[in-house]
Design an enzyme around this catalytic site. Structure first.
Site, PDB file in Angstrom:
ATOM      1  CB  CYS A   2       1.249  -3.379   5.545  1.00  0.00           C
ATOM      2  SG  CYS A   2       1.420  -2.298   4.146  1.00  0.00           S
ATOM      3  NE  ARG A  27      -3.022  -6.494   8.940  1.00  0.00           N
ATOM      4  CZ  ARG A  27      -3.289  -5.831  10.044  1.00  0.00           C
ATOM      5  NH1 ARG A  27      -3.970  -6.400  11.000  1.00  0.00           N
ATOM      6  NH2 ARG A  27      -2.874  -4.584  10.209  1.00  0.00           N
ATOM      7  CD1 TRP A  74      -4.226  -2.937   0.436  1.00  0.00           C
ATOM      8  CD2 TRP A  74      -3.667  -0.861   1.058  1.00  0.00           C
ATOM      9  NE1 TRP A  74      -5.236  -2.091   0.055  1.00  0.00           N
ATOM     10  CE2 TRP A  74      -4.924  -0.812   0.409  1.00  0.00           C
ATOM     11  CE3 TRP A  74      -3.119   0.333   1.525  1.00  0.00           C
ATOM     12  CZ2 TRP A  74      -5.645   0.355   0.237  1.00  0.00           C
ATOM     13  CZ3 TRP A  74      -3.832   1.514   1.347  1.00  0.00           C
ATOM     14  CH2 TRP A  74      -5.080   1.507   0.703  1.00  0.00           C
ATOM     15  CG  ASN A 100       0.679  -1.686   8.982  1.00  0.00           C
ATOM     16  OD1 ASN A 100       0.189  -1.010   8.079  1.00  0.00           O
ATOM     17  ND2 ASN A 100      -0.030  -2.169   9.980  1.00  0.00           N
ATOM     18  N   GLY A 101       2.095   1.178   7.609  1.00  0.00           N
ATOM     19  CA  GLY A 101       1.774   2.567   7.944  1.00  0.00           C
ATOM     20  C   GLY A 101       2.382   3.526   6.939  1.00  0.00           C
ATOM     21  CD  GLU A 475     -23.024  -2.700   4.811  1.00  0.00           C
ATOM     22  OE1 GLU A 475     -22.536  -1.554   4.847  1.00  0.00           O
ATOM     23  OE2 GLU A 475     -22.342  -3.736   4.896  1.00  0.00           O
ATOM     24  CE  LYS A 479     -20.434  -5.672   2.372  1.00  0.00           C
ATOM     25  NZ  LYS A 479     -20.399  -4.893   3.563  1.00  0.00           N
ATOM     26  CD  GLU A 482     -16.965  -3.921   0.653  1.00  0.00           C
ATOM     27  OE1 GLU A 482     -15.884  -3.454   1.030  1.00  0.00           O
ATOM     28  OE2 GLU A 482     -17.868  -4.226   1.449  1.00  0.00           O
ATOM     29  CG  HIS A 498     -34.511  16.692  -4.743  1.00  0.00           C
ATOM     30  ND1 HIS A 498     -35.218  17.841  -4.954  1.00  0.00           N
ATOM     31  CD2 HIS A 498     -35.213  15.981  -3.819  1.00  0.00           C
ATOM     32  CE1 HIS A 498     -36.291  17.856  -4.181  1.00  0.00           C
ATOM     33  NE2 HIS A 498     -36.311  16.724  -3.489  1.00  0.00           N
ATOM     34  CE  LYS A 591     -12.921  -8.135   7.864  1.00  0.00           C
ATOM     35  NZ  LYS A 591     -14.271  -7.935   7.307  1.00  0.00           N
TER      36      LYS A 591
HETATM   37  C1  AGP Z   1     -17.084  -3.069   4.497  1.00  0.00           C
HETATM   38  O1  AGP Z   1     -17.446  -4.201   3.824  1.00  0.00           O
HETATM   39  C2  AGP Z   1     -15.713  -2.653   4.449  1.00  0.00           C
HETATM   40  N1  AGP Z   1     -14.802  -3.523   3.953  1.00  0.00           N
HETATM   41  C3  AGP Z   1     -15.301  -1.372   5.129  1.00  0.00           C
HETATM   42  O2  AGP Z   1     -16.153  -0.361   4.726  1.00  0.00           O
HETATM   43  C4  AGP Z   1     -15.224  -1.385   6.677  1.00  0.00           C
HETATM   44  O3  AGP Z   1     -16.504  -1.491   7.204  1.00  0.00           O
HETATM   45  C5  AGP Z   1     -14.499  -0.125   7.155  1.00  0.00           C
HETATM   46  O4  AGP Z   1     -13.210  -0.097   6.624  1.00  0.00           O
HETATM   47  C6  AGP Z   1     -14.461   0.012   8.648  1.00  0.00           C
HETATM   48  O5  AGP Z   1     -13.735  -1.016   9.246  1.00  0.00           O
HETATM   49  P1  AGP Z   1     -13.841  -1.292  10.785  1.00  0.00           P
HETATM   50  O6  AGP Z   1     -15.240  -1.706  11.066  1.00  0.00           O
HETATM   51  O7  AGP Z   1     -12.856  -2.396  11.031  1.00  0.00           O
HETATM   52  O8  AGP Z   1     -13.486  -0.041  11.503  1.00  0.00           O
END
Ligand code: AGP
Length: 596
Positions: A2, A27, A74, A100-101, A475, A479, A482, A498, A591
């Site tokens: 949010c 965000r 959000w 927010n929260g 990673e 990517k 997401e 395994h 974000k």
């Molecule tokens: C990665 O592409 C993400 N969107 C997510 O995993 C991100 O890295 C994670 O939420 C941590 O965020 P930060 O680095 O702002 O702490």
């Protein structure tokens, strides 16, 4: 997550709030709204959709005035809908707020309020706060500060609020408990926002609100209060660093722009580190006996890659923990804890950092956003110089975190005597060569695009690698999932047999990252195992490695993650584009994850 904006002053609130919300879109959100107070009384406009829709509706809307609040939501409590969008208003109409929260004790409070006759028209915890504040406002003879301090004393969870009290038409109140809030100071006008971008459109003088603080904004002054209601004297900060324009330039998406900004971001980060950016860390690198790295998502993946590099270079065992787990673990605390975070506001990483500090650990932060909570609370902050990252899927922030970590590893190794100054210089030279090598990989963009076109309709896929390559695989798979919503799993290549190998069937894609010379043969065997079951390979390797679809330039082996991640970013990007997804704003993701 949010986003909150607020405005009070000589200008019209509506365009300022809408522009502010536009600058908080990155965000992540699902609905938006504004409330403006002026000659037509209090007007609220909400939409289940984008800020663009809200702006369109606002063009024929009667909300005019010099005071207002706005919000991008959000969803946490209550599904995304117009009804649940903010701002919310208390049943008696006295309190209007955005939030927010999460209010953790909302259920119990809601039940009490319902028994007392307070009605609700949404499913949110925010409306519970509105009614609760309205009740306290009555109890405290309409004293807003007494109301807010009482609320702070009882409310559980983490939140930031922007609040209007109907009986105080010339004041905007704000309250912070964990979730970020910044106040911007103008001439005859003042601003409020969850983050700097909306404020920097108007001013560079800001106050970062601390935990438990209350702010009262008027057009020509701002006052801050403690959670006990005492007047505080706070120092404004001047934002001196350059901020980038939030536009895509010649690129169709922020993600692609940010991928292309990586050579410059890496060069900038190295320049910053060499020019003293790591000075504050030197003291903490002495006599490190135990090193723990914490982070979430991609920042956690950086930690895993660094674990391999630091253990090899410094001969020091390294523990890497998901911040969301670390914060609740019962473990002895010792040594140095490195928190990694792009936003510097991730709730779990912040809580884990606090736990480490409380346990007596020294703390370093690798952070991108200057002035963020994690940067301010760690003993020393190392700033990655990625510049503002807008796309939800991180690319340049991940890479600059990695580079900062490598640099830290070299410094630590010198401090521990596991390498000498000459070896350190050679490693630094390798780091300095990286920007050119990254450019070389970016030139293979079209080949990667072709691979993405071929694989865009796959049902699921695997990423495998060993050692450092396994960290990069994690990673790469994050990517892809997401932004393209394709289930993707990263496996340490040796682990495949395994369990997960049972899922390999004719046509299953397995992306193999293979840059570590000591395990080329092992990787070849794993690739054979995949092919024997009809699986198909997409290989990323170096000259002399395995036969590769994408061939990377060589660098010091420990630093290979900084190169092998680039084709994986591009692959995920192009698959998402080919599937017609909204690359920069993936569903359900934010974000900056400021709630647990
Ligand atoms: C990665 O592409 C993400 N969107 C997510 O995993 C991100 O890295 C994670 O939420 C941590 O965020 P930060 O680095 O702002 O702490």
């Amino acid at each position: 997550m949010c986003g909150i904006v607020g405005y009070i002053g000589k200008g019209q609130a509506k365009p300022i709030l809408l522009q502010g919300l536009k600058h908080l879109e990155y965000r992540g959100y699902d609905s938006a709204g504004i409330a403006v107070w002026g000659k037509n009384g209090l007007q609220i406009l909400k939409t289940h959709g984008r800020v663009e829709d809200l702006s369109q509706q606002a063009s024929t809307w009667e909300g005019e005035g010099n005071l207002g609040i706005g919000h991008t939501r959000w969803a946490t409590h209550g599904k995304p809908s117009k009804k649940n969008a903010h701002p919310h208003i208390s049943a008696d109409g006295q309190v209007i707020l955005t939030h927010n929260g999460i209010l953790e004790n909302y259920l119990q409070v809601k039940q009490t309020l319902q028994l007392e006759g307070w009605s609700f028209s949404s499913d949110t915890d925010t409306e519970v706060i509105a009614n609760w504040l309205a009740k306290l406002f009555q109890l405290h003879n309409q004293d807003p500060i007494a109301t807010l301090t009482d609320f702070l004393g009882q409310a559980q969870g983490s939140f930031a609020l922007a609040i209007l009290f109907r009986n105080f038409p010339n004041r905007l109140f704000a309250l912070r408990k964990e979730s970020p809030l910044v106040v911007g100071i103008g001439e005859g006008e003042n601003f409020l926002a969850s983050d700097l971008p909306p404020l920097l459109l108007h001013t560079r003088r800001v106050y970062y609100m601390e935990n438990g603080e209350i702010a009262c904004l008027q057009a020509d002054k701002v006052a801050f209060y403690s959670d006990k209601g005492e007047l505080l004297s706070k120092k404004a900060e001047e934002i001196s660093w350059q901020t980038e324009k939030m536009d895509k330039g010649k690129y169709p998406h922020f993600m692609l722009k940010e991928i292309h900004e990586q050579p410059e971001a890496v060069a900038r980060t190295l320049r910053y580190l060499r020019e003293g950016g790591m000075d504050c860390a030197k003291h903490w690198l002495k006599n490190v006996e135990q090193l723990t790295i914490i982070g979430c998502g991609s920042s956690y993946h950086v930690g895993i890659a660094l674990q391999y590099a630091i253990e090899r270079l410094c001969q020091l065992p390294v523990r890497v923990e998901l911040a969301s787990e670390f914060r609740y673990r019962e473990i002895p605390m010792q040594g140095l804890v490195v928190a990694i975070s792009q936003s510097g506001e991730t709730a779990d990483t912040l809580a884990a950092l606090r736990k480490a500090k409380k346990g007596g650990c020294a703390t370093l932060a690798i952070v991108n956003v200057v002035g963020s909570a994690i940067a301010r609370e760690a003993d020393c902050a190392l700033y990655t110089q990625a510049g503002m990252e807008i796309a939800v899927a991180t690319t340049k922030a991940y890479l600059t975190q990695l580079i900062t970590g490598y640099y830290l590893a070299v410094q630590l190794a010198v401090e521990r005597g596991s390498i000498d100054v000459f070896q350190a210089r050679c490693l630094l030279a390798d780091l300095l060569d990286l920007p050119e090598k990254i450019k070389e990989i970016l030139r293979q963009k079209e080949a990667i695009h072709r691979l993405a076109k071929r694989w865009k309709d796959m049902q699921y896929c695997f990423f495998i690698g060993r050692g450092m390559d396994y960290a990069v695989s994690m990673e790469g798979s994050l990517k892809l999932k997401e932004i393209s919503y394709i289930p993707a799993e990263a496996y340490a290549a040796g682990e495949l047999k395994h369990g997960a190998i049972s899922l390999i069937e004719p046509g299953t894609l397995v992306c193999c990252v293979c840059t570590q010379e000591g395990v080329f043969d092992k990787m070849r065997s794993n690739m054979q195992e995949v092919q024997s079951r009809g699986g198909e390979l997409l290989t990323i390797s170096i000259p002399g490695g395995v036969a590769c679809d994408i061939c990377l330039p060589k660098t010091e082996e420990m630093f290979m993650a900084s190169l092998s991640v680039i084709p994986l970013q591009l692959f995920a990007y192009f698959v998402s584009v080919e599937r017609g997804e909204d690359v920069d704003k993936p569903l359900n993701l934010a974000k900056s994850v400021t709630v647990e």
